[in-house]
Write a protein that holds these residues in place. Sequence first.
Motif, PDB file in Angstrom:
ATOM      1  N   GLU A  42     -58.033   1.777 -12.165  1.00 32.81           N
ATOM      2  CA  GLU A  42     -57.706   3.109 -11.642  1.00 32.81           C
ATOM      3  C   GLU A  42     -56.535   3.768 -12.356  1.00 32.81           C
ATOM      4  O   GLU A  42     -56.161   4.881 -12.029  1.00 32.81           O
ATOM      5  CB  GLU A  42     -57.437   3.009 -10.135  1.00 32.81           C
ATOM      6  CG  GLU A  42     -58.683   2.609  -9.378  1.00 32.81           C
ATOM      7  CD  GLU A  42     -58.461   2.514  -7.876  1.00 32.81           C
ATOM      8  OE1 GLU A  42     -57.302   2.354  -7.461  1.00 32.81           O
ATOM      9  OE2 GLU A  42     -59.453   2.608  -7.138  1.00 32.81           O
ATOM     10  N   LYS A  43     -55.928   3.041 -13.279  1.00 31.08           N
ATOM     11  CA  LYS A  43     -54.875   3.709 -14.055  1.00 31.08           C
ATOM     12  C   LYS A  43     -55.104   3.602 -15.553  1.00 31.08           C
ATOM     13  O   LYS A  43     -54.197   3.850 -16.350  1.00 31.08           O
ATOM     14  CB  LYS A  43     -53.495   3.183 -13.654  1.00 31.08           C
ATOM     15  CG  LYS A  43     -53.271   1.713 -13.857  1.00 31.08           C
ATOM     16  CD  LYS A  43     -51.781   1.431 -13.596  1.00 31.08           C
ATOM     17  CE  LYS A  43     -51.445   0.004 -13.928  1.00 31.08           C
ATOM     18  NZ  LYS A  43     -50.007  -0.231 -13.876  1.00 31.08           N
ATOM     19  N   THR A  44     -56.325   3.263 -15.911  1.00 30.36           N
ATOM     20  CA  THR A  44     -56.624   3.125 -17.336  1.00 30.36           C
ATOM     21  C   THR A  44     -57.334   4.374 -17.863  1.00 30.36           C
ATOM     22  O   THR A  44     -58.200   4.932 -17.196  1.00 30.36           O
ATOM     23  CB  THR A  44     -57.509   1.881 -17.568  1.00 30.36           C
ATOM     24  OG1 THR A  44     -56.757   0.724 -17.216  1.00 30.36           O
ATOM     25  CG2 THR A  44     -57.941   1.764 -19.019  1.00 30.36           C
ATOM     26  N   ASP A  63     -61.686   6.865 -16.663  1.00 31.80           N
ATOM     27  CA  ASP A  63     -61.349   8.156 -17.255  1.00 31.80           C
ATOM     28  C   ASP A  63     -61.377   7.988 -18.773  1.00 31.80           C
ATOM     29  O   ASP A  63     -60.738   7.077 -19.305  1.00 31.80           O
ATOM     30  CB  ASP A  63     -59.943   8.592 -16.824  1.00 31.80           C
ATOM     31  CG  ASP A  63     -59.969   9.392 -15.530  1.00 31.80           C
ATOM     32  OD1 ASP A  63     -61.016   9.360 -14.840  1.00 31.80           O
ATOM     33  OD2 ASP A  63     -58.958  10.043 -15.201  1.00 31.80           O
TER      34      ASP A  63
ATOM     35  N   GLY B 205     -56.459   8.533 -14.601  1.00 31.84           N
ATOM     36  CA  GLY B 205     -56.945   7.277 -14.033  1.00 31.84           C
ATOM     37  C   GLY B 205     -57.902   7.587 -12.886  1.00 31.84           C
ATOM     38  O   GLY B 205     -57.616   8.424 -12.042  1.00 31.84           O
ATOM     39  N   ALA B 206     -59.045   6.895 -12.869  1.00 28.43           N
ATOM     40  CA  ALA B 206     -60.093   7.213 -11.892  1.00 28.43           C
ATOM     41  C   ALA B 206     -59.798   6.547 -10.554  1.00 28.43           C
ATOM     42  O   ALA B 206     -60.447   5.581 -10.163  1.00 28.43           O
ATOM     43  CB  ALA B 206     -61.454   6.778 -12.425  1.00 28.43           C
ATOM     44  N   LYS B 207     -58.784   7.062  -9.861  1.00 25.73           N
ATOM     45  CA  LYS B 207     -58.405   6.491  -8.576  1.00 25.73           C
ATOM     46  C   LYS B 207     -59.007   7.326  -7.447  1.00 25.73           C
ATOM     47  O   LYS B 207     -58.756   8.528  -7.360  1.00 25.73           O
ATOM     48  CB  LYS B 207     -56.878   6.480  -8.459  1.00 25.73           C
ATOM     49  CG  LYS B 207     -56.399   5.715  -7.264  1.00 25.73           C
ATOM     50  CD  LYS B 207     -54.898   5.522  -7.305  1.00 25.73           C
ATOM     51  CE  LYS B 207     -54.509   4.667  -6.104  1.00 25.73           C
ATOM     52  NZ  LYS B 207     -53.098   4.373  -6.079  1.00 25.73           N
ATOM     53  N   ARG B 209     -61.788   8.493  -7.073  1.00 22.87           N
ATOM     54  CA  ARG B 209     -62.710   9.530  -7.518  1.00 22.87           C
ATOM     55  C   ARG B 209     -63.555   8.979  -8.664  1.00 22.87           C
ATOM     56  O   ARG B 209     -63.251   7.930  -9.232  1.00 22.87           O
ATOM     57  CB  ARG B 209     -61.969  10.790  -7.973  1.00 22.87           C
ATOM     58  CG  ARG B 209     -60.998  10.570  -9.121  1.00 22.87           C
ATOM     59  CD  ARG B 209     -60.649  11.894  -9.803  1.00 22.87           C
ATOM     60  NE  ARG B 209     -59.552  11.783 -10.745  1.00 22.87           N
ATOM     61  CZ  ARG B 209     -59.632  11.241 -11.961  1.00 22.87           C
ATOM     62  NH1 ARG B 209     -60.780  10.723 -12.404  1.00 22.87           N
ATOM     63  NH2 ARG B 209     -58.571  11.193 -12.754  1.00 22.87           N
ATOM     64  N   PRO B 211     -64.907   8.856 -12.518  1.00 21.89           N
ATOM     65  CA  PRO B 211     -64.147   9.058 -13.758  1.00 21.89           C
ATOM     66  C   PRO B 211     -64.271  10.494 -14.275  1.00 21.89           C
ATOM     67  O   PRO B 211     -65.335  11.104 -14.177  1.00 21.89           O
ATOM     68  CB  PRO B 211     -64.805   8.097 -14.744  1.00 21.89           C
ATOM     69  CG  PRO B 211     -65.475   7.075 -13.917  1.00 21.89           C
ATOM     70  CD  PRO B 211     -65.876   7.758 -12.648  1.00 21.89           C
TER      71      PRO B 211
END
Lengths: 243, 356
Positions: A42-44, A63, B205-207, B209, B211
Amino acid sequence: MDKIYSHPKSLHDTTTHYCPGCGHGTIHKLICQVIDELGIREKTIAIAPVGCAVLAYDYWNLDTTEAAHGRATAVATGLKRTQPEKIIFTYQGDGDLAAIGTAETIHCANRGENITVIFVNNGIYGMTGGQMAPTTLIGQKTATTPRGRNVNLGEGEPLKLLEMLAVLPRVYYLERTAICSPRSVLNVKRAIKQAFSNQIENKGFSLVEVISPCPTYWNKSAADCLKWIEHEVVKTYPLGRLK
Amino acid sequence: MKTKKILMTGNEAMAEAAIQAGCRFYAGYPITPQNEIPAYFANHMPEVGGVFIQAESEISAINMVFGASAAGKRAMTSSSSPGISLKQEGISYLAGCQLPGVIINVMRGGPGLGNISPSQADYFQATKGGGHGDYHMIVFAPSSVQEAFDLTVLAFDLADKYRMPAMILVDGFIGQMMEPLVVHSPQSTVHSKSRLLTKKWALTGAKNRKPNVIRSLFLAEGRLEEFNEELQNKYTRIKNKEVRFEADNIEDCDCLVVSYGIMARIVSGAIENLKKQKLNIGSLRPITLWPFPTDIIRKVAKNKKILVVEMSAGQMLEDCLLAVNGQAKVDFLGRTGGGISSEEEIIKKIKSLVGR
Ligand SMILES: Cc1ncc(C[n+]2csc(CCOP(=O)(O)OP(=O)(O)O)c2C)c(N)n1
C-alpha cells in the motif's frame, strides 16, 4: 492445514502476454512476493519501462506509472524526493537502463537516491524485434548483428553497467543474479528482497540485475536458454554481489 | 490585502511566483539566459521544504518533473531554447499521461547553439506541440516582470485544472530585466495550500483503493483514438475559456499591430509616439499564445492594415494570417538572431503602411 503458497496479493490474476519461456513473468511474480512479504504493497509505487515490460501495470496490483524509454530512474527521483516515506522501484530492460537511459542510471546512482532498481538483462531488445542490446554477447546474432556481434566492426563490448556503478561511493547495493534453475530463481528473490529492505532502511541506491531468458530472440528453446545462461552468459556477466 | 513592492528580475520573479503557487519540486540544467531561476530555487526551496535538483540533463529534469507531478506535487522545470528542444519527448509524455507541469522557456537565438541574446523564435515549438503527437500546452507570454510573476501562478492553476503541461514563454529580456514587482501575500493568492486541488489520480500507494495507473499507452483497437478525442475536447474547452489578450484601440484604428512579450512593450512606445503625430494605430497583445486570440483578431481585421512584429522570421505571423483569414493584408516586421526592431523601425514601418 496451513497454506504455505498462494497467489501474491500484489499480482493481478490475469493472463500473460509474454512469450513462452520469457523471464519477465517470473521476475514480476518474485517482486510481488517480496512486496507482500515485506507488507509494503500500500505504499509502493512502481515505474514500468518502455520495453517488453511496458504493460507491467496490467500485472501489478500497485500504483504504477510508465516512464519514457530510459528515463525510469529520473521519474523515480521525482517520486521519491517528494514522498520519501513511500517505496519506489523501477523495472527496466537492458536497452532502457544501459543504452538510452545510461546517463539517468549513472546519475541517479551517483546521487545515491534511496530507490530500488530491478534490471532485467536479456541481452536483446525484445520489444522492437530482437536487435542488439548493449549487453548482447560477442558473437551473438541479432536482427542488427546478423553475423554475430563483432567488436572489430565497432559494435562494442557487452556493457558492464554494474561494474561501472560499483565505483560510485553513494551506491549501496549491487548484485547480479540469473534465472537458470529453480535454485537460481530463489536466489533472485533473495536479492530482490534485499534491495527492497535496503530502501525501507534508508540505505540508498540498490540495484539487482537479473539475467533473463528470451527464447524468441535468442532462437533457442526455453530449456536451452537456461543452459545458455548457466554456461555462456555468466562468462561475460559473472554472478554475485558487486557491492 | 497585504502586499509589498520589491525589485526583481523576471527570472527571479517567476521562481518566486512558483514557490508562492505551491510548487515544491524543481529540476533543471544550467543554460543562459535563465540561470537565475535554478539559483533562486537552490536558495529558496529548502526554506519551504521543497526539492531542488540540478539534473544531469534537460531530459532527466523533465522526467523528474514527470515523477514529482505523478506524486501529485506541483512541479516545474526551466531552460532556454536548446534545452527545451531536449525536453520535448518528456513534455509529450506529460500531455499523454495528463499530468500537470510548468515549463519556463527563456528563449535565446537559434537555430543550433545560436547565441544567448533574446529571441522569440521558439513560438512554433511552444504553440504547435513541439514534441510528437496531437497535443498542446497552454502557453503564456508575459511582457513585464509583474506579469511574469502573475502568469506563473496562473500557469500552475491551469496546469492542475486541466491536467496538462503549461509553458511560460519569455525572451531573454523579460528574464533578465529588473522591474518593481508587487508580491501578494500568500494568503491572498488562491494558491495557499488548503486550496490546492486534491489529486485523486496521484501515485501515493494503493491504500484502501484500487491502484492508480499513469500511462499514455493505449493498445486496444480504437482506444487511442478515443483518448485523443478526449484530449481534443479538453483543448476545445480551453480555447473557449482561457484566451487572454490585451487590446488597445483595436476597433476603429487604421492599422492594428499584433506583438507579444518584450516586443509589445516597444510597439506600445511606437504607438504612443504616433498618436502624438495624429495617427490612429491600435495594438493587440496576445497574453496566451495558445490558445491564440483568433476570434478577436478575426472580428476586427476588416478595413485595416495589420502588422505583426516579432523577434523571429515570422512565426506568430502564421496564426495571425489564419485569424485574419484573407479579410485584410497582413504585413510583417521581424528580426532574427538577437536583432530587435527599434521603436524608430516600427514607426517607419507603420507609417509606410498607412501612407505617411
Ligand atoms: C525514444 C524511444 N526510442 C526507441 C523506442 C523503441 N523501443 C521500445 S522498447 C526498446 C528496447 C527495449 O529493449 P529492452 O530495454 O532491453 O527491454 P526488452 O524489450 O528486451 O524487455 C526500444 C528501442 C522508444 N519507445 N522510444
